[in-house]
Design an enzyme around this catalytic site. Sequence first.
Site, PDB file in Angstrom:
ATOM      1  N   GLY A 153     -27.393  45.188  -3.418  1.00  0.00           N
ATOM      2  CA  GLY A 153     -26.349  46.204  -3.329  1.00  0.00           C
ATOM      3  C   GLY A 153     -26.663  47.230  -2.259  1.00  0.00           C
ATOM      4  O   GLY A 153     -27.745  47.232  -1.661  1.00  0.00           O
ATOM      5  N   PHE A 154     -25.720  48.115  -2.034  1.00  0.00           N
ATOM      6  CA  PHE A 154     -25.854  49.140  -0.997  1.00  0.00           C
ATOM      7  C   PHE A 154     -27.091  50.003  -1.213  1.00  0.00           C
ATOM      8  O   PHE A 154     -27.988  50.081  -0.364  1.00  0.00           O
ATOM      9  CB  PHE A 154     -24.563  49.968  -1.000  1.00  0.00           C
ATOM     10  CG  PHE A 154     -24.596  51.236  -0.196  1.00  0.00           C
ATOM     11  CD1 PHE A 154     -25.207  51.287   1.042  1.00  0.00           C
ATOM     12  CD2 PHE A 154     -23.973  52.388  -0.683  1.00  0.00           C
ATOM     13  CE1 PHE A 154     -25.221  52.466   1.782  1.00  0.00           C
ATOM     14  CE2 PHE A 154     -23.975  53.558   0.054  1.00  0.00           C
ATOM     15  CZ  PHE A 154     -24.606  53.603   1.280  1.00  0.00           C
ATOM     16  N   ILE A 155     -27.188  50.633  -2.372  1.00  0.00           N
ATOM     17  CA  ILE A 155     -28.326  51.517  -2.646  1.00  0.00           C
ATOM     18  C   ILE A 155     -29.593  50.701  -2.870  1.00  0.00           C
ATOM     19  O   ILE A 155     -30.669  51.045  -2.379  1.00  0.00           O
ATOM     20  CB  ILE A 155     -28.027  52.421  -3.849  1.00  0.00           C
ATOM     21  CG1 ILE A 155     -26.859  53.368  -3.535  1.00  0.00           C
ATOM     22  CG2 ILE A 155     -29.265  53.228  -4.253  1.00  0.00           C
ATOM     23  CD1 ILE A 155     -26.338  54.137  -4.732  1.00  0.00           C
ATOM     24  N   LYS A 189     -21.142  54.364 -17.861  1.00  0.00           N
ATOM     25  CA  LYS A 189     -22.389  54.914 -17.331  1.00  0.00           C
ATOM     26  C   LYS A 189     -22.950  56.005 -18.250  1.00  0.00           C
ATOM     27  O   LYS A 189     -24.160  56.091 -18.461  1.00  0.00           O
ATOM     28  CB  LYS A 189     -22.168  55.458 -15.921  1.00  0.00           C
ATOM     29  CG  LYS A 189     -21.753  54.411 -14.906  1.00  0.00           C
ATOM     30  CD  LYS A 189     -22.777  53.299 -14.758  1.00  0.00           C
ATOM     31  CE  LYS A 189     -23.940  53.708 -13.871  1.00  0.00           C
ATOM     32  NZ  LYS A 189     -24.868  52.583 -13.627  1.00  0.00           N
ATOM     33  N   TYR A 204     -15.230  53.403 -16.048  1.00  0.00           N
ATOM     34  CA  TYR A 204     -16.498  53.300 -15.321  1.00  0.00           C
ATOM     35  C   TYR A 204     -17.435  54.428 -15.734  1.00  0.00           C
ATOM     36  O   TYR A 204     -18.592  54.193 -16.105  1.00  0.00           O
ATOM     37  CB  TYR A 204     -16.238  53.362 -13.814  1.00  0.00           C
ATOM     38  CG  TYR A 204     -17.471  53.685 -13.002  1.00  0.00           C
ATOM     39  CD1 TYR A 204     -18.530  52.786 -12.901  1.00  0.00           C
ATOM     40  CD2 TYR A 204     -17.581  54.907 -12.331  1.00  0.00           C
ATOM     41  CE1 TYR A 204     -19.664  53.086 -12.164  1.00  0.00           C
ATOM     42  CE2 TYR A 204     -18.712  55.208 -11.598  1.00  0.00           C
ATOM     43  CZ  TYR A 204     -19.751  54.302 -11.513  1.00  0.00           C
ATOM     44  OH  TYR A 204     -20.877  54.606 -10.789  1.00  0.00           O
TER      45      TYR A 204
END
Length: 341
Positions: A11-13, A159, A155
């Site tokens: 993923g991006f992070i 979380k 979402y």
Amino acid sequence: MQTVLVTGSAGFIGFHLCRLLLQQGYQVVGVDALTNYYSVALKQDRHAILAKEGQEGFLPVIGKVEDPQLLNGLFARHKPDYVIHLAAQAGVRYSIENPRSYLEGNIIGTFELLEAARAYPPRHLLLASTSSAYGANTTMPYQETERADHQMSFYAATKKSTESMAHSYAHLYGLPTTMFRFFTVYGPWGRPDMALFKFTKAILEGKPIDVYNHGDMKRDFTYVTDLVEAIQLLLDVVPQRPENGVVEDGDSLSPVAPWRVVNIGNSDSVPLTSFITAIEVATGIKAQQNLMPIQAGDVPATWADAALLRRLTGYAPKTDVTEGVAQFVDWYRSYYGDHSP
């Protein structure tokens, strides 16, 4: 050599974090499902860079964290010193269209991770949450010690649920746990569903951009390399259950568990209009703006109080939006010069 297990490594992070950890000499086990929520090729390219730069130090594992026994087997085999859980179904708007993927990826996936950590406890368990957990809160900047009870999207609800789940495991099994609340992360190798990517692509193609809430939005934009540096520094800031339940003022440490939540943000709330201006400067093109009402699940503003992060690590994210956006545009032009978006 210490081992770090990172979920969401393609993923991006996760990509940027694994890259930093490899540079600092850690052995990294990277787990990713390579789902098709966005370009699988982009994720594969990220993993290829990690494999090339990390050499024998990077072990990629392809699989879903919500699959029973995957993580348990990896924990048993590698006995990671640290675990950083970034794998999740991201995106506020997509959670309205496909909430089940958030239930499975975020809640069930986190449950499987917690079960594996219970069986093979790492030195420190670190899990990604989101600034969206603050929901309907209007007192800014957001502080970790504030209540966060009114999430605005499914979402965000998933979380926030993972924060509660992790707290229960920290309390019951003594698992030292840190939750991060990220604030609008951006930078090179970013996700195609994020505003910066979509805006840059449209502007370079001469197409209009959709600007929600008629542009009256503010975000605490956090450059990705600042974010992962903060995560790396927090590895050795291991929470301990406080004696007699006494917690210092300003600390989000639980009174009954070795569990803490930490904001990672730039400590600045930047108007969306300024963000768009930075893209215009970086591309040299004036944006055509399609002004629209705010979307369901969105909040008009975010702003991090990052005092606790500074107190724990001595570090504060510092990249200016103009500089960070320019870095992204440079990457976008370089990457898509040889690829099709």
